[in-house]
Design a protein around this motif. Structure first.
Motif, mmCIF file in Angstrom:
data_model
loop_
_atom_site.group_PDB
_atom_site.id
_atom_site.type_symbol
_atom_site.label_atom_id
_atom_site.label_comp_id
_atom_site.label_asym_id
_atom_site.label_seq_id
_atom_site.Cartn_x
_atom_site.Cartn_y
_atom_site.Cartn_z
ATOM 1 N N ASP A 92 0.834 -1.200 0.000
ATOM 2 C CA ASP A 92 0.000 0.000 0.000
ATOM 3 C C ASP A 92 0.866 1.246 0.000
ATOM 4 O O ASP A 92 2.031 1.208 0.427
ATOM 5 C CB ASP A 92 -0.909 0.010 1.228
ATOM 6 N N PRO A 127 -10.580 -10.944 4.350
ATOM 7 C CA PRO A 127 -9.870 -9.886 3.619
ATOM 8 C C PRO A 127 -10.558 -8.533 3.793
ATOM 9 O O PRO A 127 -11.794 -8.460 3.761
ATOM 10 C CB PRO A 127 -9.937 -10.350 2.160
ATOM 11 N N SER A 137 -8.548 -4.228 0.131
ATOM 12 C CA SER A 137 -7.515 -5.087 -0.435
ATOM 13 C C SER A 137 -7.654 -5.194 -1.944
ATOM 14 O O SER A 137 -8.673 -4.812 -2.527
ATOM 15 C CB SER A 137 -7.600 -6.486 0.194
ATOM 16 N N ARG A 167 -7.746 -8.007 -3.513
ATOM 17 C CA ARG A 167 -8.359 -9.293 -3.848
ATOM 18 C C ARG A 167 -9.587 -9.074 -4.737
ATOM 19 O O ARG A 167 -10.346 -8.138 -4.538
ATOM 20 C CB ARG A 167 -8.746 -10.033 -2.570
ATOM 21 N N THR A 194 -1.781 -12.911 3.968
ATOM 22 C CA THR A 194 -2.159 -12.387 5.281
ATOM 23 C C THR A 194 -2.209 -10.861 5.233
ATOM 24 O O THR A 194 -1.276 -10.224 4.739
ATOM 25 C CB THR A 194 -1.151 -12.829 6.356
ATOM 26 N N TYR A 195 -3.274 -10.295 5.744
ATOM 27 C CA TYR A 195 -3.423 -8.833 5.787
ATOM 28 C C TYR A 195 -3.113 -8.349 7.199
ATOM 29 O O TYR A 195 -3.797 -8.712 8.161
ATOM 30 C CB TYR A 195 -4.835 -8.427 5.379
ATOM 31 N N ARG A 244 -3.329 -5.303 8.409
ATOM 32 C CA ARG A 244 -4.362 -4.400 8.939
ATOM 33 C C ARG A 244 -5.516 -5.202 9.548
ATOM 34 O O ARG A 244 -6.118 -4.773 10.537
ATOM 35 C CB ARG A 244 -4.867 -3.465 7.838
ATOM 36 N N THR A 245 -5.823 -6.364 8.968
ATOM 37 C CA THR A 245 -6.872 -7.217 9.534
ATOM 38 C C THR A 245 -6.390 -7.886 10.814
ATOM 39 O O THR A 245 -7.153 -8.031 11.778
ATOM 40 C CB THR A 245 -7.302 -8.268 8.503
#
Length: 350
Positions: free
Chosen positions: A45, A128, A132, A134, A187-188, A190-191
């Motif tokens: 990002d 997600p 994102s 995705r 893997t995110y 922020r999540t």
């Protein structure tokens, strides 16, 4: 004048904040032949910094293999407020007053907060974020988010391999936790930050993100974008000294093959690779890549090595004795005492 064949490999950029991953590609393109393919392996990002592997030429065909590596980050958890982007760049959509925040935190000790972070290690199911890249039904989630649309997203299993807390400050306003995390692909962070906040009963967001590892490359392999662009202004041929070779991020068994195999390899034929024909076996994961020692491997020792480390569908890298990567094959079985290898990617001879 640079040629396309001389620009096959990996450039590892330490992405600065405030620009997209594609901005990096666009700036580099100005110094490349127009027909040369270029792409990055793993979006960062705009707010994020750190390791961005950039593939040039034939390396663009290998991006799919780079994504299988774990990724690692230095990040900051910020408690007390949630944003519409789940990071510090977004608009606050939920927050606690100072008194509310103090009241919630009064129920937790430092050890409790540490346990909330370390308790994430292992496999867990992650949804997600809407911001994102995705794709769902052909559209990227961030495109839907920008249009004000929120849709259900399926949870996916991800793996948190390691978490280390670098610094924890619960008495500041806002409270923060600086931490290191190493994760599986997809893997995110922020999540992850959101999910830790939920465990603690707090809205939270990602305050800082720096990727320290991606595609087998780490920050020690990375160069700043400004440094690379400055080098290229001074010498357009500098790309050759900045690139890591094609096979730098690849995993699997590495074999140097005898000349009798070259024609079959270049034509993408399946191979019956007899043990005694192996002139060299390299199973190192070192990013210095090919250990060019000239010792030959005895047939029986080679059999033992293959039986021990090479499973069905293992990736096999085939090299010319001069160190050039010839092809990627898959180990699909044995026929007698020979390995059966099937072609997956074949690279032009240079």
């Amino acid at each position: 004048m640079r040629t396309q064949t001389s620009l096959n490999g990996w450039l590892v950029i330490d992405k600065p904040p405030g620009i997209t991953s594609y901005d990096v590609i666009r700036r580099l393109k100005r110094h490349l032949p127009k027909a040369l393919k270029i792409g990055h392996a793993g979006t960062l990002d705009p707010m994020a910094t750190g390791v961005l592997p950039v593939a040039l030429g034939q390396a663009t065909r290998l991006i799919e293999y780079v994504h299988t590596h774990p990724k690692a980050y230095e990040a900051r958890w910020v408690g007390g407020a949630r944003t519409d982007t789940d990071d510090a760049t977004g608009r606050v959509i939920e927050s606690l007053s100072h008194d509310e925040l103090r009241r919630v935190l009064s129920h937790y000790s430092v050890s409790d907060v540490r346990r909330a972070f370390y308790g994430m290690v292992g496999v867990y199911r992650q949804t997600p974020p809407m911001v994102s890249a995705r794709k769902v039904a052909g559209k990227r989630l961030y495109e839907l988010s920008r249009a004000g649309t929120v849709i259900p997203r399926d949870e996916r299993p991800v793996v948190i391999y390691t978490v280390h807390i670098r610094h924890l400050s619960l008495h500041t306003d806002p409270p923060t936790v600086d931490f290191y995390v190493r994760t599986s692909k997809g893997t995110y962070i922020r999540t992850l930050v959101q999910d830790i906040g939920i465990k603690l009963g707090l809205p939270a967001h990602l305050g800082y993100l720096r990727r320290t590892e991606s595609g087998g490359f780490t920050l020690k392999h990375a160069r700043s974008l400004d440094h690379v662009l400055e080098r290229l202004k001074e010498d357009e041929g500098a790309f050759r000294t900045l690139l890591y070779p094609l096979h730098a991020p690849l995993q699997g068994v590495r074999l140097t093959v005898p000349p009798s195999f070259f024609s079959s390899i270049q034509n993408g034929r399946s191979l019956l690779f007899k043990m005694e024909e192996a002139s060299e076996s390299i199973a190192t994961q070192d990013l210095n890549i090919v250990d060019r020692h000239k010792e030959r491997v005895e047939a029986m020792r080679f059999v033992e090595m293959v039986d021990g480390v090479m499973q069905l569908q293992s990736l096999v890298q085939l090299f010319h004795e001069n160190g050039q990567l010839l092809a990627l094959y898959r180990f699909v079985g044995k026929q007698g005492k020979a390995l059966v290898l099937r072609a997956e990617k074949v690279f032009p001879a240079e």
